[in-house]
Design a protein around this motif. Structure first.
Motif, mmCIF file in Angstrom:
data_model
loop_
_atom_site.group_PDB
_atom_site.id
_atom_site.type_symbol
_atom_site.label_atom_id
_atom_site.label_comp_id
_atom_site.label_asym_id
_atom_site.label_seq_id
_atom_site.Cartn_x
_atom_site.Cartn_y
_atom_site.Cartn_z
ATOM 1 N N GLY A 42 29.671 48.798 63.598
ATOM 2 C CA GLY A 42 29.658 47.843 62.600
ATOM 3 C C GLY A 42 29.754 46.137 63.828
ATOM 4 O O GLY A 42 29.028 45.356 63.615
ATOM 5 N N PHE A 43 30.475 46.397 65.101
ATOM 6 C CA PHE A 43 30.115 45.183 65.884
ATOM 7 C C PHE A 43 29.026 44.994 66.385
ATOM 8 O O PHE A 43 28.456 43.938 66.779
ATOM 9 N N THR A 44 28.378 46.300 66.681
ATOM 10 C CA THR A 44 27.226 46.218 67.414
ATOM 11 C C THR A 44 25.990 45.692 66.571
ATOM 12 O O THR A 44 25.268 44.933 66.930
ATOM 13 N N LEU A 45 26.159 46.087 65.261
ATOM 14 C CA LEU A 45 25.134 45.695 64.150
ATOM 15 C C LEU A 45 25.213 44.071 63.984
ATOM 16 O O LEU A 45 24.263 43.451 64.082
ATOM 17 N N ARG A 46 26.588 43.664 63.910
ATOM 18 C CA ARG A 46 26.657 42.227 63.964
ATOM 19 C C ARG A 46 26.196 41.399 65.120
ATOM 20 O O ARG A 46 25.669 40.538 64.925
ATOM 21 N N ALA A 47 26.396 41.786 66.392
ATOM 22 C CA ALA A 47 25.880 41.207 67.543
ATOM 23 C C ALA A 47 24.023 41.287 67.496
ATOM 24 O O ALA A 47 23.656 40.350 67.946
ATOM 25 N N LEU A 48 23.542 42.156 67.054
ATOM 26 C CA LEU A 48 22.220 42.556 67.004
ATOM 27 C C LEU A 48 21.782 41.358 66.115
ATOM 28 O O LEU A 48 20.559 40.696 66.111
ATOM 29 N N ILE A 49 22.491 41.342 64.840
ATOM 30 C CA ILE A 49 21.810 40.404 63.706
ATOM 31 C C ILE A 49 21.991 38.745 64.095
ATOM 32 O O ILE A 49 21.305 38.279 64.085
ATOM 33 N N ALA A 50 23.115 38.740 65.026
ATOM 34 C CA ALA A 50 23.404 37.374 65.667
ATOM 35 C C ALA A 50 22.242 37.130 66.773
ATOM 36 O O ALA A 50 21.782 35.923 66.603
ATOM 37 N N MET A 51 21.806 37.971 67.398
ATOM 38 C CA MET A 51 20.866 37.841 68.278
ATOM 39 C C MET A 51 19.453 37.541 67.475
ATOM 40 O O MET A 51 18.570 36.833 68.100
ATOM 41 N N ALA A 52 19.125 38.408 66.534
ATOM 42 C CA ALA A 52 17.956 38.253 65.933
ATOM 43 C C ALA A 52 18.100 36.822 65.157
ATOM 44 O O ALA A 52 16.916 36.255 65.017
ATOM 45 N N GLY A 53 19.060 36.296 64.593
ATOM 46 C CA GLY A 53 19.352 34.970 64.132
ATOM 47 C C GLY A 53 18.815 34.032 65.171
ATOM 48 O O GLY A 53 18.110 32.966 64.700
ATOM 49 N N ILE A 54 19.281 34.077 66.339
ATOM 50 C CA ILE A 54 19.076 33.221 67.423
ATOM 51 C C ILE A 54 17.453 33.146 67.699
ATOM 52 O O ILE A 54 16.988 32.170 68.021
ATOM 53 N N PHE A 55 16.922 34.421 67.707
ATOM 54 C CA PHE A 55 15.545 34.540 68.155
ATOM 55 C C PHE A 55 14.733 33.965 66.852
ATOM 56 O O PHE A 55 13.694 33.302 67.157
ATOM 57 N N ALA A 56 15.244 33.977 65.992
ATOM 58 C CA ALA A 56 14.410 33.498 64.606
ATOM 59 C C ALA A 56 14.506 32.204 64.807
ATOM 60 O O ALA A 56 13.561 31.547 64.224
ATOM 61 N N GLY A 57 15.588 31.455 65.251
ATOM 62 C CA GLY A 57 15.685 30.155 65.196
ATOM 63 C C GLY A 57 14.735 29.492 66.464
ATOM 64 O O GLY A 57 14.151 28.564 66.212
ATOM 65 N N LEU A 58 14.664 30.285 67.391
ATOM 66 C CA LEU A 58 13.726 29.887 68.567
ATOM 67 C C LEU A 58 12.349 30.045 67.922
ATOM 68 O O LEU A 58 11.347 29.030 68.285
ATOM 69 N N VAL A 59 11.848 30.969 67.377
ATOM 70 C CA VAL A 59 10.459 31.337 66.786
ATOM 71 C C VAL A 59 10.336 30.082 65.626
ATOM 72 O O VAL A 59 9.096 29.362 65.613
ATOM 73 N N GLY A 60 11.140 29.734 64.772
ATOM 74 C CA GLY A 60 11.100 28.522 64.015
ATOM 75 C C GLY A 60 10.946 27.242 64.676
ATOM 76 O O GLY A 60 9.941 26.322 64.298
ATOM 77 N N ALA A 61 11.504 27.010 65.600
ATOM 78 C CA ALA A 61 11.437 25.832 66.599
ATOM 79 C C ALA A 61 10.152 25.830 67.155
ATOM 80 O O ALA A 61 9.414 24.528 67.234
ATOM 81 N N VAL A 62 9.717 26.766 67.705
ATOM 82 C CA VAL A 62 8.271 26.634 68.376
ATOM 83 C C VAL A 62 7.186 26.397 67.481
ATOM 84 O O VAL A 62 6.357 25.734 67.564
ATOM 85 N N LEU A 63 7.335 27.054 66.174
ATOM 86 C CA LEU A 63 6.335 26.794 65.152
ATOM 87 C C LEU A 63 6.316 25.215 64.660
ATOM 88 O O LEU A 63 5.270 24.758 64.644
ATOM 89 N N GLY A 64 7.601 25.055 64.525
ATOM 90 C CA GLY A 64 7.778 23.437 64.194
ATOM 91 C C GLY A 64 7.365 22.682 65.204
ATOM 92 O O GLY A 64 6.553 21.613 64.700
ATOM 93 N N ALA A 65 7.341 22.738 66.257
ATOM 94 C CA ALA A 65 6.987 21.882 67.599
ATOM 95 C C ALA A 65 5.238 21.864 67.649
ATOM 96 O O ALA A 65 4.624 21.021 67.724
ATOM 97 N N MET A 66 4.805 23.304 67.144
ATOM 98 C CA MET A 66 3.590 23.319 67.247
ATOM 99 C C MET A 66 2.642 22.654 65.950
ATOM 100 O O MET A 66 1.629 22.156 66.297
ATOM 101 N N ALA A 67 3.541 22.819 64.888
ATOM 102 C CA ALA A 67 2.748 21.964 63.847
ATOM 103 C C ALA A 67 2.994 20.355 64.150
ATOM 104 O O ALA A 67 2.144 19.747 63.508
#
Length: 79
Positions: A42-67
């Protein structure tokens, strides 16, 4: 998911895991394996989801900057 639901799910998971892996363990050992596995999982899955959330935020920021760069190059001041 809180700790108490993880413990309850862990009890069932420990029973199923010992049966699937054909481990002959007594009831306290089965419960301990299940609860520890559920807490770790449970705690490992929570950490992975948090990291995926940070990664998704980074991808969104890069796409926004490119736009924004594309808009600037297309409609910005001409040189």
């Amino acid at each position: 998911m809180g700790v108490i639901p993880l413990i309850i799910i862990g009890i069932a998971a420990g029973f199923m895991a010992t049966r699937l892996m054909r481990v002959d363990a007594d009831i306290p050992t089965t419960l301990a394996i299940g609860i520890a596995g559920a807490l770790i999982g449970g705690f490992t899955l929570r950490a992975l989801i948090a990291m995926a959330g940070i990664f998704a935020g980074l991808v969104g920021a890069v796409l926004g900057a490119m736009a924004l760069i594309w808009l600037w190059q297309t409609y910005g001041p001409k040189r």
